[in-house]
Design an enzyme around this catalytic site. Structure first.
Site, PDB file in Angstrom:
ATOM      1  N   CYS A  79       0.875  -1.168   0.000  1.00  0.00           N
ATOM      2  CA  CYS A  79       0.000   0.000   0.000  1.00  0.00           C
ATOM      3  C   CYS A  79       0.916   1.223   0.000  1.00  0.00           C
ATOM      4  CB  CYS A  79      -0.958  -0.016   1.196  1.00  0.00           C
ATOM      5  SG  CYS A  79      -0.119   0.055   2.794  1.00  0.00           S
ATOM      6  N   LYS A  80       0.493   2.322   0.561  1.00  0.00           N
ATOM      7  CA  LYS A  80       1.315   3.536   0.566  1.00  0.00           C
ATOM      8  C   LYS A  80       2.500   3.421   1.519  1.00  0.00           C
ATOM      9  CE  LYS A  80       1.067   8.540   1.375  1.00  0.00           C
ATOM     10  NZ  LYS A  80       2.127   8.851   0.453  1.00  0.00           N
TER      11      LYS A  80
END
Length: 126
Positions: A79-80
């Protein structure tokens, strides 16, 4: 009451994270690389070869695709920054997937390390 950070910390204690410097090798050995960020984040740039399955839809998308049915699939998630991927990895483990790993630091760490990023192309007008 637990916070989101508490849930992420508990998830990270249960999963296997891959350091960014070993992520390319893990991806090369994986059957699927999944970006669990939102579609707009994915469109702004992602790890080459990643498929987008947002965290909120992951379990449904995994269940709805016959190619994703084998529980021994080698899966790498990101993810981020790694929180959503940790939660996603726990969910996949709970679904019975046996070989799930997450990239430590997520996309931000990947990009900061100078790894390749698939970015949208800007149209040129001649």
């Amino acid at each position: 009451m637990k916070t989101a950070l508490d849930l992420v910390a508990a998830a990270k204690a249960r999963i296997q994270e891959v350091p960014v410097d070993a992520a390319e090798a893990a991806i090369a050995q994986a059957d699927v690389l999944i970006d669990v960020r939102e579609p707009d984040e994915y469109r702004q740039g992602h790890v080459p070869g990643a498929v987008n399955m947002p965290r909120g839809l992951l379990e449904f998308q995994m269940s709805g695709q016959p190619a994703m049915a084998p529980r021994d699939l080698a899966i790498v998630l990101y993810c981020k920054t790694s929180g959503r991927a940790a939660l996603a990895a726990c969910a996949l483990h709970d679904m019975g997937y046996l070989n799930v790993r997450s990239i430590a630091g997520g996309f931000d760490a990947w990009a900061a390390a100078g790894k390749p990023v698939a970015a949208p192309s800007t149209p040129t007008f001649g």
